[in-house]
Write a protein that holds these residues in place. Structure first.
Motif, PDB file in Angstrom:
ATOM      1  N   GLY A  34      -3.811  -5.933  -1.209  1.00  7.71           N
ATOM      2  CA  GLY A  34      -4.224  -4.760  -0.446  1.00  7.71           C
ATOM      3  C   GLY A  34      -4.572  -3.567  -1.298  1.00  7.71           C
ATOM      4  O   GLY A  34      -4.791  -2.459  -0.781  1.00  7.71           O
ATOM      5  N   THR A  35      -4.652  -3.751  -2.611  1.00  2.19           N
ATOM      6  CA  THR A  35      -4.938  -2.641  -3.501  1.00  2.19           C
ATOM      7  C   THR A  35      -5.604  -3.162  -4.766  1.00  2.19           C
ATOM      8  O   THR A  35      -5.711  -4.366  -4.980  1.00  2.19           O
ATOM      9  CB  THR A  35      -3.635  -1.892  -3.847  1.00  2.19           C
ATOM     10  N   TYR A  70      -2.023  -1.187  -8.225  1.00  2.00           N
ATOM     11  CA  TYR A  70      -0.857  -2.056  -8.127  1.00  2.00           C
ATOM     12  C   TYR A  70       0.102  -1.792  -9.286  1.00  2.00           C
ATOM     13  O   TYR A  70       1.323  -1.685  -9.092  1.00  2.00           O
ATOM     14  CB  TYR A  70      -1.297  -3.516  -8.125  1.00  2.00           C
ATOM     15  N   VAL A 108       0.843  -1.191   0.000  1.00  2.00           N
ATOM     16  CA  VAL A 108       0.000   0.000   0.000  1.00  2.00           C
ATOM     17  C   VAL A 108       0.877   1.240   0.000  1.00  2.00           C
ATOM     18  O   VAL A 108       2.098   1.181   0.157  1.00  2.00           O
ATOM     19  CB  VAL A 108      -0.938   0.001   1.225  1.00  2.00           C
ATOM     20  N   ARG A 109       0.252   2.403  -0.172  1.00  2.00           N
ATOM     21  CA  ARG A 109       1.001   3.652  -0.290  1.00  2.00           C
ATOM     22  C   ARG A 109       1.860   3.925   0.935  1.00  2.00           C
ATOM     23  O   ARG A 109       2.990   4.427   0.815  1.00  2.00           O
ATOM     24  CB  ARG A 109       0.042   4.818  -0.525  1.00  2.00           C
ATOM     25  N   GLU A 132      -7.525  -7.746  -4.380  1.00  4.07           N
ATOM     26  CA  GLU A 132      -7.396  -6.806  -3.263  1.00  4.07           C
ATOM     27  C   GLU A 132      -7.060  -7.527  -1.962  1.00  4.07           C
ATOM     28  O   GLU A 132      -6.320  -7.004  -1.120  1.00  4.07           O
ATOM     29  CB  GLU A 132      -8.681  -5.990  -3.111  1.00  4.07           C
ATOM     30  N   TRP A 172      -4.765  -5.609   8.564  1.00  5.71           N
ATOM     31  CA  TRP A 172      -4.613  -6.026   7.179  1.00  5.71           C
ATOM     32  C   TRP A 172      -5.109  -7.449   6.957  1.00  5.71           C
ATOM     33  O   TRP A 172      -4.962  -7.993   5.876  1.00  5.71           O
ATOM     34  CB  TRP A 172      -3.134  -5.958   6.793  1.00  5.71           C
TER      35      TRP A 172
END
Length: 285
Positions: free
Chosen positions: A224-225, A230, A129-130, A220, A171
């Motif tokens: 996580g995205t 991604y 993630v970011r 996802e 998460w």
């Protein structure tokens, strides 16, 4: 010399030993290259020290006392000192990690969370993630030869960010079935190694032989995205490594990494890393 032989993510008798790159009082950094594949036999290992391993390339399945997770580029593998773990490569061969190892006392001092046993991770990983983008890019650049990045500072960043992110958000998610996970993992590998491969959701879902909705949900849960995010994050991570390790013009870096114009690249890069590409190149951020 730090005791990291069985602390790093893929140490073992049939696999290459981790290569230590730097160490200091209570911390160590090693390069872990694994060539195991679907025919390799998984075996039980143990984290001697607390571990934060940045996945630089490849993918694998990781199981520890805190749960199971699919590890993909940009993910942070989390391991508590003394915990057993197992890595498996059911869907593809080979991966590489930059692994940070910490004595519990060092980690406790760095993140300032007192406790008899020091901070412990409640989850097995942080997805790409970011919030993890800066650390993942710096780790990739370090392995690519950017030794101007101080190893101790990089280790402290890994420790602090991993503890904060693991404690601040949950998460965990339901694990997809093995067959579906294999299909999605193959698509993730394709996205990593084939820049010209299709990137739209419908095409990726067809390759995985799943409906777009099912593919998006599983993708996802693994990364996580979303697929679009991604792909963008992968391009930006490659660009960040180029900026750290070469002298190419920013325009050339942008175009080579798949951005149509430099203004879009500058805007996306600033959103991801908080600074412009020019400043990122000149400052140790």
């Amino acid at each position: 010399m730090a005791k990291i032989a069985v602390n790093c993510a893929h140490a073992g008798t049939e696999l290459p030993r981790p290569r230590e790159l730097a160490c200091g009082p209570g911390w160590a950094v090693c390069d872990v290259v694994c060539e195991a594949g679907p025919k390799s036999r998984p075996f039980d290992e143990q984290h001697t020290w607390t571990t934060v391993a940045v996945v630089v390339s490849g993918s694998f399945q990781y199981r520890s006392s805190t749960g199971s997770a699919a590890m993909t580029p940009g993910s942070l593998l989390l391991g508590n000192a003394g915990d057993g773990f197992r890595c498996a490569h059911e869907h593809a061969a080979g991966d590489r990690c930059l692994s940070f190892s910490f004595e519990p006392g060092f980690l406790e001092r760095v993140v300032k969370i007192p406790g008899a046993g020091g901070p412990r991770f409640p989850v097995p990983r942080i997805p790409p993630v970011r919030a993890a983008a800066s650390l993942a890019a710096r780790a990739s650049a370090f392995l690519a030869g950017a030794r101007s990045l101080p190893a101790e500072e990089l280790s402290v960043q890994a420790a602090g960010q991993a503890v904060e992110m693991a404690r601040g958000m949950d998460w965990r998610c339901a694990a997809p079935g093995a067959a579906v996970l294999a299909r999605v993992t193959r698509v993730i590998r394709m996205m990593e190694h084939e820049p010209e491969a299709p990137q739209d959701l419908a095409a990726l879902a067809r390759i995985a032989r799943l409906s777009p909705h099912h593919f998006l949900r599983v993708f996802e849960s693994v990364t996580g995205t979303t697929p679009h995010q991604y792909v963008l994050r992968t391009k930006l991570r490659r660009a960040a490594v180029r900026l750290r390790t070469g002298n190419d013009r920013i325009l050339d870096v942008a175009l080579d990494c798949g951005f149509g114009d430099v203004s879009n690249f500058n805007r996306s890069f600033r959103s991801e890393f908080g600074v412009s590409p020019r400043r990122y190149r000149t400052e140790l951020i």
